[in-house]
Design a protein around this motif. Structure first.
Motif, PDB file in Angstrom:
ATOM      1  N   ARG A 395       1.176  -1.187  -0.264  1.00  0.00           N
ATOM      2  CA  ARG A 395       0.107  -0.245   0.022  1.00  0.00           C
ATOM      3  C   ARG A 395       1.321   1.189   0.186  1.00  0.00           C
ATOM      4  N   LYS A 396       0.349   2.268  -1.177  1.00  0.00           N
ATOM      5  CA  LYS A 396       1.481   3.505  -0.832  1.00  0.00           C
ATOM      6  C   LYS A 396       0.433   4.550   0.865  1.00  0.00           C
ATOM      7  N   ASN A 397       1.683   4.856   1.145  1.00  0.00           N
ATOM      8  CA  ASN A 397       1.819   5.597   2.665  1.00  0.00           C
ATOM      9  C   ASN A 397       1.340   4.078   3.297  1.00  0.00           C
ATOM     10  N   GLY A 398       1.521   3.489   3.192  1.00  0.00           N
ATOM     11  CA  GLY A 398       1.255   1.996   3.578  1.00  0.00           C
ATOM     12  C   GLY A 398       2.131   1.510   5.406  1.00  0.00           C
ATOM     13  N   LEU A 399       1.915   0.515   5.508  1.00  0.00           N
ATOM     14  CA  LEU A 399       2.140   0.228   6.768  1.00  0.00           C
ATOM     15  C   LEU A 399       3.244  -0.425   7.380  1.00  0.00           C
ATOM     16  N   ARG A 400       4.005  -0.799   7.843  1.00  0.00           N
ATOM     17  CA  ARG A 400       5.666  -1.204   7.906  1.00  0.00           C
ATOM     18  C   ARG A 400       5.066  -3.209   8.024  1.00  0.00           C
ATOM     19  N   ALA A 401       5.928  -3.234   6.624  1.00  0.00           N
ATOM     20  CA  ALA A 401       5.150  -4.688   6.363  1.00  0.00           C
ATOM     21  C   ALA A 401       5.200  -5.948   8.015  1.00  0.00           C
ATOM     22  N   ASP A 402       7.203  -5.614   8.517  1.00  0.00           N
ATOM     23  CA  ASP A 402       7.337  -6.950   9.492  1.00  0.00           C
ATOM     24  C   ASP A 402       6.038  -6.426  10.481  1.00  0.00           C
ATOM     25  N   LEU A 403       5.959  -5.792  10.399  1.00  0.00           N
ATOM     26  CA  LEU A 403       4.762  -5.250  12.224  1.00  0.00           C
ATOM     27  C   LEU A 403       3.561  -5.521  11.961  1.00  0.00           C
ATOM     28  N   ALA A 404       3.167  -5.469  11.035  1.00  0.00           N
ATOM     29  CA  ALA A 404       1.678  -5.692  10.430  1.00  0.00           C
ATOM     30  C   ALA A 404       1.827  -6.480  10.313  1.00  0.00           C
ATOM     31  N   GLN A 405       2.625  -7.662   9.157  1.00  0.00           N
ATOM     32  CA  GLN A 405       1.709  -9.211   9.391  1.00  0.00           C
ATOM     33  C   GLN A 405       2.356  -9.998  10.831  1.00  0.00           C
ATOM     34  N   PRO A 697       3.284  -3.447  30.473  1.00  0.00           N
ATOM     35  CA  PRO A 697       4.021  -4.343  29.182  1.00  0.00           C
ATOM     36  C   PRO A 697       3.174  -4.040  27.962  1.00  0.00           C
ATOM     37  N   ASP A 698       3.405  -4.164  26.983  1.00  0.00           N
ATOM     38  CA  ASP A 698       3.088  -4.084  25.469  1.00  0.00           C
ATOM     39  C   ASP A 698       3.512  -5.636  24.937  1.00  0.00           C
ATOM     40  N   LEU A 699       2.124  -5.670  24.131  1.00  0.00           N
ATOM     41  CA  LEU A 699       2.505  -7.129  23.258  1.00  0.00           C
ATOM     42  C   LEU A 699       3.048  -6.944  22.423  1.00  0.00           C
ATOM     43  N   ILE A 700       3.889  -6.144  22.019  1.00  0.00           N
ATOM     44  CA  ILE A 700       4.534  -6.793  20.997  1.00  0.00           C
ATOM     45  C   ILE A 700       5.914  -5.822  21.437  1.00  0.00           C
ATOM     46  N   TYR A 701       7.259  -5.969  21.586  1.00  0.00           N
ATOM     47  CA  TYR A 701       8.497  -4.788  21.022  1.00  0.00           C
ATOM     48  C   TYR A 701       8.960  -4.682  19.686  1.00  0.00           C
ATOM     49  N   PHE A 702       9.657  -3.733  19.383  1.00  0.00           N
ATOM     50  CA  PHE A 702      10.392  -4.227  17.929  1.00  0.00           C
ATOM     51  C   PHE A 702      11.559  -2.225  18.482  1.00  0.00           C
ATOM     52  N   PRO A 709       8.104  -9.789  19.176  1.00  0.00           N
ATOM     53  CA  PRO A 709       6.273  -9.992  20.262  1.00  0.00           C
ATOM     54  C   PRO A 709       7.157 -10.899  21.188  1.00  0.00           C
ATOM     55  N   THR A 710       6.189 -10.993  23.222  1.00  0.00           N
ATOM     56  CA  THR A 710       6.551 -11.251  24.055  1.00  0.00           C
ATOM     57  C   THR A 710       5.435 -12.900  23.903  1.00  0.00           C
ATOM     58  N   VAL A 711       5.719 -12.888  25.486  1.00  0.00           N
ATOM     59  CA  VAL A 711       5.143 -13.989  25.850  1.00  0.00           C
ATOM     60  C   VAL A 711       3.348 -13.912  25.861  1.00  0.00           C
ATOM     61  N   GLY A 712       2.791 -12.934  26.038  1.00  0.00           N
ATOM     62  CA  GLY A 712       1.770 -12.674  26.290  1.00  0.00           C
ATOM     63  C   GLY A 712       1.290 -12.928  24.987  1.00  0.00           C
ATOM     64  N   TYR A 713       2.045 -12.049  23.588  1.00  0.00           N
ATOM     65  CA  TYR A 713       1.923 -12.228  22.529  1.00  0.00           C
ATOM     66  C   TYR A 713       1.424 -13.436  22.054  1.00  0.00           C
ATOM     67  N   TYR A 714       1.688 -14.711  22.659  1.00  0.00           N
ATOM     68  CA  TYR A 714       1.458 -15.765  21.940  1.00  0.00           C
ATOM     69  C   TYR A 714       0.766 -16.370  22.384  1.00  0.00           C
ATOM     70  N   THR A 715      -0.209 -16.305  24.012  1.00  0.00           N
ATOM     71  CA  THR A 715      -1.230 -16.187  23.892  1.00  0.00           C
ATOM     72  C   THR A 715      -2.347 -15.385  23.214  1.00  0.00           C
ATOM     73  N   GLN A 716      -2.285 -14.424  22.976  1.00  0.00           N
ATOM     74  CA  GLN A 716      -3.067 -13.784  21.930  1.00  0.00           C
ATOM     75  C   GLN A 716      -2.994 -14.901  21.195  1.00  0.00           C
ATOM     76  N   ASP A 797       9.949 -16.560  32.391  1.00  0.00           N
ATOM     77  CA  ASP A 797      10.698 -16.951  30.328  1.00  0.00           C
ATOM     78  C   ASP A 797      10.030 -15.947  30.154  1.00  0.00           C
ATOM     79  N   LYS A 798      10.876 -14.871  29.433  1.00  0.00           N
ATOM     80  CA  LYS A 798      10.403 -13.775  28.531  1.00  0.00           C
ATOM     81  C   LYS A 798      10.562 -13.926  27.343  1.00  0.00           C
ATOM     82  N   GLN A 799      10.911 -15.330  26.941  1.00  0.00           N
ATOM     83  CA  GLN A 799      11.233 -15.873  25.328  1.00  0.00           C
ATOM     84  C   GLN A 799      11.153 -16.937  24.984  1.00  0.00           C
ATOM     85  N   ALA A 800       9.752 -17.534  25.529  1.00  0.00           N
ATOM     86  CA  ALA A 800       9.022 -18.444  25.499  1.00  0.00           C
ATOM     87  C   ALA A 800       8.525 -18.315  23.949  1.00  0.00           C
ATOM     88  N   LYS A 801       7.815 -19.249  23.314  1.00  0.00           N
ATOM     89  CA  LYS A 801       7.332 -19.350  22.380  1.00  0.00           C
ATOM     90  C   LYS A 801       6.623 -20.978  22.223  1.00  0.00           C
TER      91      LYS A 801
END
Ligand code: AHR
Length: 834
Positions: A395-405, A697-702, A709-716, A797-801
């Motif tokens: 998309r023009k004027n779009g979003l950062r691909a990796d974050l959006a994905q 905390p936030d769900l995704i750091y970048f 993504p955090t461990v909480g991200y994986y719960t979501q 653990d903050k790295q679990a996936k």
């Protein structure tokens, strides 16, 4: 001395009491003393006494009422509270000064000293309007309480009142102990605990429909989530609109922020006469006396570029003095290496947009954009922009691909926007006006972001709706209810002076509310209106989207202080939307907590108006989530549905780890069970950038190169990718009857109608495994294969996936051992499907 005090008090009572008055509640009457610390830093406290001389603090100085006036945290003060009990109906009225100068009066009333009505703020001169006319006599005095002299008011009351206060605080303290339970205590709490045996009985023929929108995302421009984050623009301060007021009058945060002039013979000035658009008043003037000097931008912590990729450059410019000429535009890395170069020509005397493409020859994380006029003269420059061509979906004027994905992977069923506090702003003038966020970028209205930075609003409502469509999420815009954030610290154009200029929720003046209501209606038209026949539908079409966005929800208000000012404005907006767009689900608001005045009053208003859904918020401890799994079981099914719009498990230090992620997973089993009334949930906040974090905390750091993504991200993610349409009733039987054990094992079973898959979610917050037998009773024979996804680790653990693998089922009854501290999803394919 004591005797003198007592005599003084009696004298005061006699003076204050009408002749026929008698002391209430004999024979069990005691003295009650109400006070707050003299520095205003506490809430309303009590002490009691049998004789009026020796005082005992009630519940160790528990705060029974706190002032809501003023900005966040310590900005909220209570000075000199006066408590008056009406003789007529026994209600307790509390009046206090909300500012040190005493010009702002705060008032609330309670039937029992425990539940308080919404607070009213008024000029001090209006005191008589609020104080009851026939109060039980009180006397002002100074009292020593636990070695500290306190100013307050004394009166007689029944001991039952004191006892009720003590019991209330005891209950709160009991809850507090539960809330503070954490996994660090598990070695003691569960010393000697053996693995637990469980039977999970699922009644396959006993189902109820649940919301299809249960898991969504909350987007707010906090922690650099938008500019410098999800919004793919690489140039910081492209519009030269940074202002010291964005950031608490920081003089370094101004129109030249992120820009510099390299080389001699050129100067950078900022001008505001004849801008491209009045909404974008500042622009740069580069006065080049000696060609070779360049204007540079360092991006957001450096510009990251990749070898071989193309970047779209654009700028608005005009030649102010001189004829203008060629301008070299390039990217240079930290070592001065040229990474890309192109040339544009600036000769127009009017603003004109130039575009070019830069193709990068080497990777860099520290590139700067360089603009270097080749001819001496004065150049006006604005909206200097650089975008990767590889944005999300191109998309023009779009979003950062990796974050959006990373967001798309959650499979969110909806996306909230623009917040949070950003939606209702810091003071009325900072309310997010959606119209300023659409249209040509150079005409958008940049805003101060109340989190202390600047919003270009390049990621505005159009981009938001487009993104929702791209990821299959329903848009859930949230608009202010005509009032700003209840923690506002900034004055509004119309409220200066009135209430001591604290910026407290004042509300859009009623004479401006008609226009505001129209703005709300216009947003719905912008999303859904006919592309040819409606004004705002046409604007959407002009932006490139003639088809409607099919908006179904709209949030009005964000954890507001529920006052008369709020109720009046909310009701106006609600009625107008209901009348014009009855098909839209309006979401009301019930304050920032799971209890308290705003929660109760917010619910009462929603019930009165029959608001279809309300937005609840609570940031709580893992202990709270463990001990409140029945929170929604108790909800009245006939009332508004719930959108749990902001929640997260908070531990001291605010990490996101296995402990927080699993407690959220456990709570979500209870939410799924209540998916008939809880329609939507969104963890908050969503995104946070490296060194620019205001909230954890936030769900995704970048950062500029990585998404973490955090461990909480994986719960979501595990919930989002495994949502269902039907909840299948189930029960867990453990061989261990301890309450602490039982509360830490949860299950939820749903059916996904489209695939017919049965999805079993099992959560184990114990330090030992749970050997479970899952019995799918009464259903058709299920397919023997399944996919199992397990998220597990040490509590810190903050790295679990999560790890997925095939899982063979022995039949409708199968065994599965839940690892210690784990969340498992077993997706069982329906017979014949796959
Ligand atoms: O999620 C961060 C903030 O928390 C939101 O802006 C606000 O609504 C809440 O207080």
């Amino acid at each position: 001395m004591k005797l003198t005090n007592l005599l003084n008090f009696c004298l005061l009572l006699i003076v204050a009491m009408p002749a026929q008055a008698k002391v209430e509640n004999e024979p069990d009457s005691v003295f009650l003393f109400s006070y707050a610390h003299v520095d205003g830093g506490s809430g309303l406290k009590f002490a009691w006494s049998i004789d009026g001389t020796k005082w005992l603090p009630v519940a160790d100085g528990f705060d029974y009422l706190k002032s809501d006036f003023g900005p966040w945290g310590s900005g909220k003060k209570m000075f000199r509270p006066q408590l008056l009990q009406s003789r007529k109906d026994g209600k307790w009225h509390c009046l206090w000064a909300a500012t040190v100068t005493g010009e702002t009066l705060a008032y609330t009333v309670s039937p029992d000293l425990l539940k308080w009505s919404c607070q009213v703020y008024a000029p001090a001169g209006e005191r008589s309007k609020y104080a009851p006319v026939d109060p039980v006599p009180t006397a002002e005095r100074k009292t020593m309480i636990e070695g500290r002299e306190e100013d307050g008011w004394m009166q007689k009351t029944s001991y039952a009142t004191v006892e009720r206060l003590i019991r209330f605080a005891d209950h709160k303290k009991y809850r507090q102990i539960q809330n503070e339970e954490c996994m660090e205590q598990d070695p003691v709490r569960f010393a000697g605990l053996e693995p637990v045996e469980a039977i999970v009985r699922v009644r396959m023929n006993d189902a109820k429909p649940i919301s299809e929108h249960l898991i969504g995302i909350f987007f707010e421009d906090i922690n650099y989530s938008a500019d410098g984050g999800l919004y793919a623009e690489l140039i910081q301060n492209r519009d030269f609109e940074y202002a010291p007021t964005d950031r608490g009058n920081d003089r370094n945060w101004n129109s030249t922020h992120s820009w510099s002039v390299q080389g001699d013979g050129a100067t950078l000035n900022i001008r505001t006469d004849a801008p491209i658009h009045p909404n974008n008043p500042h622009y740069a003037v580069l006065d080049v006396r000696q060609p070779g000097a360049a204007l540079q931008n360092a991006g957001f912590d450096g510009i990251v570029v990749k070898k071989g990729e193309k970047y779209d450059f654009s700028l608005f410019s005009k030649a102010m003095k001189g004829k203008g000429g060629k301008v070299k535009v390039g990217l240079v890395d930290g070592a001065g290496r040229k990474l890309a170069q192109t040339v544009v020509s600036v000769s127009s005397k009017e603003w004109k947009q130039q575009r070019a493409v830069l193709t990068v020859t080497a990777d860099a994380v520290d590139a700067v954009l360089s603009i270097c006029p080749q001819v001496a003269g004065e150049y006006a420059l604005d909206m200097i922009s650089l975008f990767p061509q590889k944005t999300f979906k191109g998309r023009k004027n779009g979003l950062r691909a990796d974050l959006a994905q990373t967001l798309a992977d959650l499979h969110p069923r909806f996306m909230r926007f623009p917040g949070g506090c950003v939606a209702h702003g810091d003071g009325v003038d900072n309310i997010y006006d959606w119209k300023g966020s659409i249209g040509p970028l150079e005409a958008r209205k940049p805003m101060r972001n109340l989190w202390g930075y600047h919003q270009t609003r390049g990621l505005g409502y159009f981009e938001y709706f487009q993104f929702c469509e791209d990821i299959g999420a329903e848009p859930v815009p949230v608009l202010a209810a005509g009032v700003p954030c209840q923690n506002s610290g900034t004055c509004s154009h119309h409220s200066k002076g009135e209430l001591g200029c604290m910026g407290q929720q004042g509300g859009i003046p009623m004479e401006e509310m008609g226009a505001y209501v129209q703005d709300v209606l216009d947003l719905i038209e912008y999303a859904n209106g006919d592309a040819k026949k409606t004004v705002w539908g046409r604007k959407r079409a002009e932006a490139g989207h003639p088809r409607p966005f099919n908006l179904k929800f709209i949030g009005i208000g964000n954890e507001d202080l529920i006052t008369d000012i709020f109720a009046e404005r909310f009701t106006m907006i609600f009625n107008a939307v209901k009348e014009k767009y009855p098909e839209i689900t309006v979401i009301g608001t019930t304050g920032p907590f799971y209890e308290g005045t705003d929660y109760e009053e917010g619910w009462a208003l929603a019930t009165k108006l029959d608001v279809p859904m309300v937005d609840e918020h609570y940031y709580v401890s893992p202990g709270w989530l463990i001990h409140n799994q029945d929170f929604y079981d108790r909800y009245d099914r006939t009332k508004s549905k719930v959108y749990l719009g902001e929640y997260a498990a908070h531990l001291p230090g605010r990490p996101s780890n296995i402990e927080t992620a699993l407690s959220e997973a456990l709570y979500l089993t209870a939410v799924e069970r209540n998916g008939d009334i809880v329609s939507m949930t969104s963890y908050a906040p969503l995104l946070a950038k490296g060194r620019h974090i205001q909230w954890s905390p936030d769900l995704i750091y970048f950062d500029n190169t990585e998404v973490k993504p955090t461990v909480g991200y994986y719960t979501q993610l595990m919930y989002g990718q495994n949502s269902g349409n039907e909840y299948l009733f189930s029960a867990i039987d453990l061989d261990n009857r301890q309450e602490a054990v039982k509360k830490r094992v949860g299950a939820s079973v749903v059916k996904e109608n489209e695939s017919g898959d049965i999805i079993v979610k099992l959560v184990n917050l114990l330090p030992v495994s749970v050997r479970s037998q899952v019995e799918l009773d009464g259903g058709a024979l299920i397919h023997p294969s399944a996919i199992k996804t397990v998220l597990t680790g040490d509590p810190k653990d903050k790295q679990a996936k999560p790890v997925s693998s095939g899982f063979e089922l022995s039949g409708n009854n199968f065994s599965y051992e839940m690892p210690a501290y784990s969340f498992t999803v077993i997706r069982i394919h329906s017979t014949g499907n796959r």
